[in-house]
Structure formats: C-alpha cells, structure tokens
Scaffold this motif. Structure first.
Motif, PDB file in Angstrom:
ATOM      1  N   UNK A 100     -34.487  27.881   7.349  1.00  0.00           N
ATOM      2  CA  UNK A 100     -35.334  27.137   8.335  1.00  0.00           C
ATOM      3  C   UNK A 100     -35.257  25.524   7.953  1.00  0.00           C
ATOM      4  N   UNK A 101     -34.425  24.815   8.593  1.00  0.00           N
ATOM      5  CA  UNK A 101     -34.279  23.474   8.495  1.00  0.00           C
ATOM      6  C   UNK A 101     -35.268  22.506   9.283  1.00  0.00           C
ATOM      7  N   UNK A 102     -35.985  21.729   8.646  1.00  0.00           N
ATOM      8  CA  UNK A 102     -36.990  21.082   9.538  1.00  0.00           C
ATOM      9  C   UNK A 102     -36.648  19.568   9.122  1.00  0.00           C
ATOM     10  N   UNK A 103     -35.586  19.203   8.675  1.00  0.00           N
ATOM     11  CA  UNK A 103     -35.370  17.786   8.227  1.00  0.00           C
ATOM     12  C   UNK A 103     -35.278  16.780   9.624  1.00  0.00           C
ATOM     13  N   UNK A 104     -35.892  15.691   9.520  1.00  0.00           N
ATOM     14  CA  UNK A 104     -35.870  14.852  10.697  1.00  0.00           C
ATOM     15  C   UNK A 104     -36.997  14.997  11.649  1.00  0.00           C
ATOM     16  N   UNK A 105     -37.686  15.868  11.565  1.00  0.00           N
ATOM     17  CA  UNK A 105     -38.704  16.304  12.521  1.00  0.00           C
ATOM     18  C   UNK A 105     -39.933  15.246  12.262  1.00  0.00           C
TER      19      UNK A 105
END
Length: 554
Positions: A100-105
């Motif tokens: 799961x990629x939550x980068x930039x949220x």
C-alpha cells in the motif's frame, strides 16, 4: 490493490531488450546535447555501433560517412545522455508497487481510508505493509498512533514506513507480535515514541523499527522478482539508464547478476553493499567488482547510515531541534565504531558512501574520513561520498574539499522539506542546508539523485527542483533560498557525468562521446530552452541503453 498491468509491459520490454540484435545506426534529425569537458555540445545526429557512440555531429556528414549504417529518423526529438540517479533503493521502488502506497496524501483520514481499502482488497495477506505517510502534510502535523490503525485493521499486523524510511507506524497487533510493552527499551540510534504516560504510541524511529521488522515474514523469491521487474520498468520509463543502489544484500546482488547474465537487465546498477558486516564479508570475498556484464553491474562501494531523517527528527544535530527543545536526534554509532567500519571497507578497496543528514552526523562522518585518510596514507583515490550532506555546519563544508569527498545530494529533498526544514533547524543552521551552490563554488562534485522511493522516481522532478527550488505550483516565488539554485548545465552534469564520476564510470558513461556506451533518452521538449516551470512536466519518449531501445512511449 495489487497491480498486474505493469508486469505485462515489463515482460514485453525485457523481451524486446533481449531479442533486439546489436546493430550499427545513425540517428539523425535530432536536437542532441551532451557535455564535453565543461562545455555543452549540440549535434543533430549520432552514429552508434556495437552499443557504443562512434561520433556525434552534423546529420549530412554522419549520414554520408556512415552510409552503410541503418538510418533512423529521430523526428526532431531532443536527445540527452541517459540520466543517472546516484542514490536509490531499487527493490523498495518495486515493493512500493506491491504494497500500500500512501505517499503524498495530505490528511490522516484519507491515509487511513487507503490502508483500509487495501486491506479489504487483499484479505489473504498475513501482514499489511506499505510506506509513504508524512505527518507534516496533515493538518494535525502530529505523528499518528497505533489506535488510528486499530480502528481500520484490528485483526492483522500493520507496518508502514514513513516517506523517508526512517520511521514506521505499527498497529497494536504488530506490536503484540513483537512483544512491545511499556518497558521495551530504546536502542542505539532508535526511539520508541511514547505518550505522557510512557505507553508506546505505535511510532518507531530508525533502529527501533527493527523490533517489528524482524517479525515480518521474508519476501518470497517470486515477490522479489516481481518487485525488481516493476522497478526496472519504472526506471526505464522515466529515462534512467543507470542507478546507484544504496544498501544491497548478497541475495539481491545475485539476482541482479542473473538478470545481467540472461540479458534482461535493462538499467545499469552500481551497487553499494549493505554495511561492513557479514553480508559485506560474503559480497567482498573477491574484492571490488568494477564491471560485470559490459558495465551493466558494478559492486565496489559500501553504504552505511550515520543518522536518521529530518522529518522524523532522527537526523543528528549539534544543537537541539529548533522546534523540539531537548532533542538532538540520533547518531547510529559512536565515533570509534564508525571509524572501524570505514577502515574495514576502505582497506578492502571499497568506496565508502555514508548517509549523513544532520550537522552532527556530517561532522562525525567527516571526522571518520579524516581518520581513514590518516590511517591509509597514500591509498588510491576511492572517491568516498557523503550521501545527502543535507544539514552541514558552515565551518564543515570546506572539509569536503580537504578530504576530497563527493557530495551525493538529492534536489527534490530540498523542495519536499522546505515546508518544515527551517522549523527543524532554525534560521541560522538553514544556511548550511541543501547548499548546492556553496558546494559547487568550492569545487566539490555533486552526484545528484532522488533517493527513490523516498522521492518520486522521475528524474525530471529533480532537474526541476535543482533549477528552480520551487514546488510544482511555482512556490515560493523566485525559489526557496534561491542563491543555492543550480544552472541547467550544472544540473545536467550532476545527473550525468558527475554521477558517473562518483561511481568511477566517467570513462564509459555520462556523456555521448566517442567510445562511451550509447545510453541516451529522447524527450518531448528541449530541457535547455523550455520555460523552467515546465521542466518537471518533461516526458520520456524513448530510453536506449548500449544502443538498444529498452522503452518506447505508447
């Protein structure tokens, strides 16, 4: 949700790279640029044979001189030497695509929703893994807690690394499996964040991440191959023809060699061995490997980390954090231990590349390099590097020249950190932060990179940050501490020939000069003429490595 489309594209690219025969060609009708010495050279044709540059120059002359070569019309596209990223984490880039990629949220609630959806879409996963969260982007600007994760995934362990990779966020299930309680001690170079009652909150800084990391089942061989192929596809798609992989273990090195041996390695990789421990002893048994498979691989350097990161307040500072009195961050080693590691690696003939973010860590690393210079008097130039050199005391910057060190710096770190960097270090120390022009003015070589997946893999984001010191909305006007901006020529140097120099590869990579490998990219705009505000929007149309096309935009 797990992605499959990229894998199909990757397989196609790898097959294309594998089956395309070596040939001789002249590519004409191009707007070509390369560096030669300190000068920028333009050309409108390039002749290539056996994967190497034969000559660049005027199309009419080259087409006549090499009339027996295949003639390829470049359709007026701009050609640059293949871009080199001098600090990356290749496998982590691939795993970012699988996890799961939550980068930039930019909010905690949206971050939690993405994690919840991923867990729901992947019910068979034993652990929920991922990375990319950044509390500085959230309105709360506070570290999250295990309780936040417990609300959405109470029944499976969750472990998510911060965007910089120097902190992690765990839920209660993960902490339970690792045996974390209120009495679990901090470690050298690591902290378990606790609330006012001494209870572990679920945030683990730097080496403390190992408490839970050691409980995570190893990735399968199939997962590693899948991640690597995803990383190869992304690097080729964004015009990276060579990368320097920071902290590679022996198993990964063997996998890289297998891909090189069977012709499916489409990006050159300069490997930094992971520390000077047992892995190094295995990898270094035959000494530095200067070139493998026609320069597709090299393994002649070592990566060690001296401290953490600024965003998680793990970077080691000489004085307290400006926004957290009483906290100076974390040094991972004492001076004697760091000196011993530097001496072990350098004595074996390996370039030593040391991560140093804070001014205390940079000073410790500089002291360490001074020590080995004295101990190994007369040693051949190994071109040792300081990775990041992010916050450096002004008095210490000239020591890079005295010690003949390379500054391996990442331009996007400045524009990603500018929303909190001065808060962390204050108005005085910021003068030695992200100080590219200060280093260049004293003659220090800068090897530019991204630190992906900490930052985006797209090197044109880094080129843009170097030239403008602005975000993609053009803020702040004029650039953040704009006196430290790099010119376009300085920027290209840092991402090509100087990055190659930092890997001892300037004789074979980094420019499109006769005899060097024909690594180049074709892009959709002229980097040297386009408005600076548009640099980050540049798209790669084609990527070529050793005279073979490994990516073509569809």
């Amino acid at each position: 949700m797990k992605k499959t489309g990229f894998i199909l594209l990757t397989v196609t690219l790898l097959f294309s790279a594998c089956t395309q025969e070596d040939n001789a060609f002249v590519m004409h009708n191009i707007n070509g640029y390369t560096l030669s010495g300190g000068d920028l050279v333009q050309f409108d044709a390039i002749a290539v044979k056996d994967g190497r540059v034969v000559e660049t120059g005027a199309a009419t002359a080259l087409q006549e001189q090499f009339s027996d070569y295949e003639q390829i019309n470049g359709a007026g596209q701009t050609m640059l030497p293949g871009l080199i990223d001098a600090h990356t984490h290749v496998m982590n880039l691939g795993f970012q695509e699988l996890d799961v990629n939550v980068q930039g949220i930019d909010s905690l609630d949206e971050t939690l929703e993405k994690i919840r959806q991923y867990a729901e879409d992947n019910p068979d996963l034993e652990w929920i893994l991922g990375r990319g969260w950044n509390q500085v982007l959230w309105e709360e600007n506070e570290f999250p807690t295990a309780e936040d994760l417990d609300r959405i995934v109470p029944d499976r362990p969750v472990f998510l690394r911060r965007v910089d990779g120097h902190a992690a966020w765990a839920n209660s299930k993960a902490m339970e499996l690792a045996g974390i309680d209120d009495d679990t001690p901090d470690l050298q170079g690591g902290v378990i964040r606790r609330d006012e009652n001494g209870k572990a909150t679920g945030i683990f800084i730097d080496t403390a991440m190992g408490y839970i990391g050691s409980e995570i089942p190893p990735r399968t061989a199939a997962e590693k191959r899948r991640a690597f192929e995803l990383a190869l596809e992304k690097m080729a798609r964004h015009g990276l023809t060579s990368v320097h992989d920071a902290r590679t273990n022996n198993e990964t090195w063997e996998m890289y060699k297998e891909y090189a041996d069977n012709g499916t390695l489409i990006t050159r990789i300069y490997v930094m061995a992971a520390g000077t421990g047992d892995e190094f002893d295995v990898m270094a048994a035959k000494g530095p490997i200067k070139s493998y498979a026609d320069d597709m691989l090299s393994m002649r350097s070592v990566k060690i980390s001296a401290d953490g990161a600024l965003g998680s307040r793990g970077a080691a500072l000489l004085e307290d954090y400006h926004d957290d009195p009483g906290n100076k961050g974390l040094l991972f080693f004492d001076q004697e231990d760091l000196n011993a590691m530097l001496l072990k690696g350098a004595s074996a003939g390996f370039q030593m590349n040391i991560h140093a973010i804070g001014d205390a860590a940079n000073r410790q690393v500089l002291d360490g390099f001074e020590y080995i210079n004295n101990e190994l008097d007369g040693q051949a130039d190994l071109r040792h590097r300081v990775e990041h050199a992010q916050i450096v005391a002004l008095d210490d910057i000239p020591r890079f020249v005295d010690l003949n060190l390379i500054a391996s710096m990442q331009p996007t770190h400045a524009t990603s950190d500018m929303n909190m960097a001065e808060d962390r270090v204050g108005p005085d120390r910021i003068r030695g932060a992200y100080a590219w022009q200060t280093f260049l003015d004293q003659g220090t070589v800068i090897a530019a990179g991204s630190d992906f997946p900490v930052e985006d893999v797209n090197p044109f984001y880094g080129l843009y940050s170097a030239v403008t010191r602005q975000d993609h909305e053009g803020m702040p006007p004029g650039g953040w501490y704009s006196e430290q901006r790099m010119s376009r020529i300085e920027t290209i140097r840092a991402f090509t020939i100087d990055a190659a120099y930092s890997a001892h590869q300037e004789e074979v990579l980094g420019t499109l000069e006769p005899g060097k490998w024909a690594d180049f990219i074709l892009i959709d705009r002229d980097f040297f003429e386009v408005e600076a505000s548009q640099i980050w929007q540049t798209e790669v149309n084609e990527t070529w490595v050793a005279g073979k096309r490994v990516f073509q935009k569809q």
